[in-house]
Design a protein around this motif. Structure first.
Motif, PDB file in Angstrom:
ATOM      1  N   GLY A  93       0.529  -1.048  -0.145  1.00  0.00           N
ATOM      2  CA  GLY A  93      -0.004  -0.087  -0.087  1.00  0.00           C
ATOM      3  C   GLY A  93       0.578   1.254   0.467  1.00  0.00           C
ATOM      4  O   GLY A  93       0.400   1.956   0.249  1.00  0.00           O
ATOM      5  N   GLY A  94       2.509   1.493  -0.660  1.00  0.00           N
ATOM      6  CA  GLY A  94       2.901   2.156  -1.002  1.00  0.00           C
ATOM      7  C   GLY A  94       3.758   1.844   0.373  1.00  0.00           C
ATOM      8  O   GLY A  94       4.770   3.243   0.073  1.00  0.00           O
ATOM      9  N   ASN A  95       3.786   1.818   0.675  1.00  0.00           N
ATOM     10  CA  ASN A  95       5.560   1.148   2.188  1.00  0.00           C
ATOM     11  C   ASN A  95       6.468   0.632   1.449  1.00  0.00           C
ATOM     12  O   ASN A  95       5.749  -0.629   1.492  1.00  0.00           O
ATOM     13  N   LEU A  96       8.016   0.902   1.535  1.00  0.00           N
ATOM     14  CA  LEU A  96       8.674   0.113   0.930  1.00  0.00           C
ATOM     15  C   LEU A  96       9.174  -0.943   2.046  1.00  0.00           C
ATOM     16  O   LEU A  96      10.235  -0.094   2.959  1.00  0.00           O
ATOM     17  N   MET A  97       9.460  -2.068   2.199  1.00  0.00           N
ATOM     18  CA  MET A  97      10.112  -2.752   3.197  1.00  0.00           C
ATOM     19  C   MET A  97      11.445  -2.978   2.382  1.00  0.00           C
ATOM     20  O   MET A  97      11.771  -3.486   1.324  1.00  0.00           O
ATOM     21  N   LEU A  98      13.003  -2.514   2.408  1.00  0.00           N
ATOM     22  CA  LEU A  98      13.690  -2.492   2.617  1.00  0.00           C
ATOM     23  C   LEU A  98      15.050  -3.888   3.720  1.00  0.00           C
ATOM     24  O   LEU A  98      15.084  -3.049   4.836  1.00  0.00           O
ATOM     25  N   ILE A  99      14.716  -4.751   3.113  1.00  0.00           N
ATOM     26  CA  ILE A  99      15.671  -6.048   3.812  1.00  0.00           C
ATOM     27  C   ILE A  99      16.769  -6.110   3.709  1.00  0.00           C
ATOM     28  O   ILE A  99      17.447  -5.870   2.376  1.00  0.00           O
ATOM     29  N   ALA A 100      17.844  -6.441   4.943  1.00  0.00           N
ATOM     30  CA  ALA A 100      19.003  -6.134   4.554  1.00  0.00           C
ATOM     31  C   ALA A 100      19.720  -7.009   5.690  1.00  0.00           C
ATOM     32  O   ALA A 100      19.383  -7.311   6.178  1.00  0.00           O
ATOM     33  N   GLY A 101      20.768  -8.026   4.984  1.00  0.00           N
ATOM     34  CA  GLY A 101      22.088  -8.510   5.933  1.00  0.00           C
ATOM     35  C   GLY A 101      22.285  -9.810   5.569  1.00  0.00           C
ATOM     36  O   GLY A 101      22.726  -9.708   3.936  1.00  0.00           O
ATOM     37  N   PRO A 102      23.612 -10.244   6.093  1.00  0.00           N
ATOM     38  CA  PRO A 102      24.407 -11.048   5.467  1.00  0.00           C
ATOM     39  C   PRO A 102      22.834 -12.996   5.356  1.00  0.00           C
ATOM     40  O   PRO A 102      22.259 -12.814   5.701  1.00  0.00           O
ATOM     41  N   CYS A 103      23.061 -12.946   4.473  1.00  0.00           N
ATOM     42  CA  CYS A 103      22.667 -14.022   3.548  1.00  0.00           C
ATOM     43  C   CYS A 103      22.427 -14.972   4.801  1.00  0.00           C
ATOM     44  O   CYS A 103      22.033 -16.019   4.450  1.00  0.00           O
ATOM     45  N   ALA A 104      24.085 -15.822   5.403  1.00  0.00           N
ATOM     46  CA  ALA A 104      24.706 -16.602   6.614  1.00  0.00           C
ATOM     47  C   ALA A 104      24.567 -16.168   8.410  1.00  0.00           C
ATOM     48  O   ALA A 104      25.222 -14.834   8.611  1.00  0.00           O
ATOM     49  N   ILE A 105      23.752 -16.606   9.171  1.00  0.00           N
ATOM     50  CA  ILE A 105      24.148 -15.604  10.668  1.00  0.00           C
ATOM     51  C   ILE A 105      25.436 -16.234  10.704  1.00  0.00           C
ATOM     52  O   ILE A 105      25.498 -17.538  10.860  1.00  0.00           O
ATOM     53  N   GLU A 106      26.337 -15.427  11.004  1.00  0.00           N
ATOM     54  CA  GLU A 106      27.881 -16.198  11.480  1.00  0.00           C
ATOM     55  C   GLU A 106      28.767 -16.199  12.705  1.00  0.00           C
ATOM     56  O   GLU A 106      29.516 -16.570  13.141  1.00  0.00           O
ATOM     57  N   GLY A 107      27.938 -15.082  13.304  1.00  0.00           N
ATOM     58  CA  GLY A 107      27.322 -14.917  14.638  1.00  0.00           C
ATOM     59  C   GLY A 107      27.520 -13.336  15.396  1.00  0.00           C
ATOM     60  O   GLY A 107      26.797 -12.517  14.509  1.00  0.00           O
ATOM     61  N   GLU A 108      26.919 -13.615  16.325  1.00  0.00           N
ATOM     62  CA  GLU A 108      26.097 -12.480  17.070  1.00  0.00           C
ATOM     63  C   GLU A 108      26.725 -10.903  16.671  1.00  0.00           C
ATOM     64  O   GLU A 108      26.674 -10.217  16.397  1.00  0.00           O
ATOM     65  N   ASP A 109      28.373 -10.847  16.702  1.00  0.00           N
ATOM     66  CA  ASP A 109      28.689  -9.767  16.508  1.00  0.00           C
ATOM     67  C   ASP A 109      28.901  -8.773  15.119  1.00  0.00           C
ATOM     68  O   ASP A 109      28.750  -7.496  14.895  1.00  0.00           O
ATOM     69  N   ILE A 110      29.438 -10.549  14.779  1.00  0.00           N
ATOM     70  CA  ILE A 110      29.624 -10.196  13.216  1.00  0.00           C
ATOM     71  C   ILE A 110      27.500  -9.610  12.555  1.00  0.00           C
ATOM     72  O   ILE A 110      28.342  -8.597  11.382  1.00  0.00           O
ATOM     73  N   LEU A 111      26.595 -10.090  13.252  1.00  0.00           N
ATOM     74  CA  LEU A 111      25.190  -9.796  12.507  1.00  0.00           C
ATOM     75  C   LEU A 111      25.090  -8.397  13.452  1.00  0.00           C
ATOM     76  O   LEU A 111      24.359  -7.172  12.205  1.00  0.00           O
ATOM     77  N   ARG A 112      25.497  -8.386  14.288  1.00  0.00           N
ATOM     78  CA  ARG A 112      25.578  -7.065  14.719  1.00  0.00           C
ATOM     79  C   ARG A 112      25.879  -5.445  14.012  1.00  0.00           C
ATOM     80  O   ARG A 112      25.174  -4.544  13.807  1.00  0.00           O
TER      81      ARG A 112
END
Length: 342
Positions: A93-112
């Motif tokens: 309805g006019g709201n644009l969703m921008l999904i981003a991030g790594p393909c795989a989770i490799e650890g909490e620190d790098i994901l953060r």
């Protein structure tokens, strides 16, 4: 349904066809042409769809007048659906969703670290795979529940909705505990047991188009989720297989306005999996928004050469920031808004 009789169908066969239709509890109307006779069959949709009409002698073809994806169609709901993903983020309805991030989770620190950079750039949903469907059984398969915990922790810290892939009906309960949105990958688009299972939850479902699936196939898979009570399905065009080896897949951008003309469900585009090439992702992301997509799904990693999954197709954080800056300008022209997470 419309029954097309064979050119040499006899009057006796026509009468038998009409008799069988009445026995099934349907009504019929006969239309005689110069070369063909048609029989219109009227009755309850689901029963009509499953009736063995083609097996009756004298019948050449049976055509459906109504779309088989009843709940996903615009006939069911004319206005575009809008889904609330949490943390102030909506899609459709006019709201644009921008999904981003790594393909795989490799650890909490790098994901953060990645999560902070993509949110600063303007992303409003964080992605990361805890379970990874890989072509080779020897490739990294994901961190499982530990990855889900990391994703949830980072999502809560950054106040961003999170999405991750679920591969098996047995994983649905676990993923439901940690994620704000299920992702059904291309390989599982027609895993009907999985679709049925997520259909019984209340989480939005991001449904990716299969590598060889038609638009109708995609909408019929969405129908499985909808028919089980979960009306929050977001379609995703991520490219289909072709003979051209210069890109990972062939991005079918026509699927965006095509789906919007057929369905009320939001549709986003994943140019990362579609092209597999960082040099092509920006242009395809812009083209997706221009085509009317409700969002863009892009893989981002702060060190692609060390990524444990799909590193070659990931953008660097600064590259992603440049892409989002252009998308923001394009969204303004298109009359769309990008909800800010948090």
């Amino acid at each position: 349904m419309i029954i097309v009789l064979k050119p040499d169908a006899s009057e006796a066969q026509l009468e038998h066809i009409c008799e069988r239709i009445r026995e099934m509890g349907f009504r019929h109307e006969i239309s005689r042409g110069v070369k063909r006779t048609l029989v219109g069959v009227l009755g309850e949709e689901d029963r009509l769809r499953n009736a063995p009409l083609r097996a009756i002698p004298g019948v050449e073809d049976v055509m459906s007048v109504l779309k088989p994806y009843k709940l996903a169609s615009k006939e069911f709901k004319a206005e575009p659906s809008v889904f609330d993903l949490g943390h102030g983020v909506k899609v459709g309805g006019g709201n644009l969703m921008l999904i981003a991030g790594p393909c795989a989770i490799e650890g909490e620190d790098i994901l953060r670290e990645i999560g902070k950079s993509v949110k600063a750039a303007g992303a409003n949903v964080l992605r990361g795979g805890a379970f990874k469907p890989r072509t080779s059984p020897y490739s990294f398969q994901g961190m499982g529940e530990d990855g889900l915990k990391a994703l949830r922790a980072v999502g809560d810290e950054l106040k961003m909705p999170v999405v991750t892939e679920v591969m098996d009906p047995r994983q649905v309960e676990l993923v439901n505990e940690y994620s704000d949105m299920f992702q059904i990958g291309a390989r599982n688009m027609q895993n009907f047991n999985l679709l049925t299972e997520v259909g019984q939850t209340k989480r939005p479902v991001l449904l990716k188009r299969g590598m060889s699936a038609t638009v109708e196939d995609l909408l019929m898979s969405a129908e499985y989720v909808l028919s089980n009570g979960n009306m929050q399905v977001i379609l995703c065009e991520r490219g289909i297989r072709s003979f051209d080896k210069s890109t990972r897949n062939l991005l079918d951008l026509a699927a965006v306005p095509n789906c919007k003309g057929l369905s009320h469900l939001p549709i986003i585009v994943d140019p990362s999996h579609a092209t597999g090439r960082p040099d092509l992702i920006p242009a395809m992301a812009y083209a997706s928004v221009a085509a009317g997509a409700d969002g863009v799904h892009i893989e981002v990693h702060n060190c692609p050469e060390k990524a444990m999954s799909d590193g070659p197709q990931a953008l660097l954080p600064n590259q992603y920031a440049d892409v989002v800056a252009q998308i923001q300008k394009l969204a303004a022209v298109m009359g769309m808004s990008i909800p800010q997470a948090g």
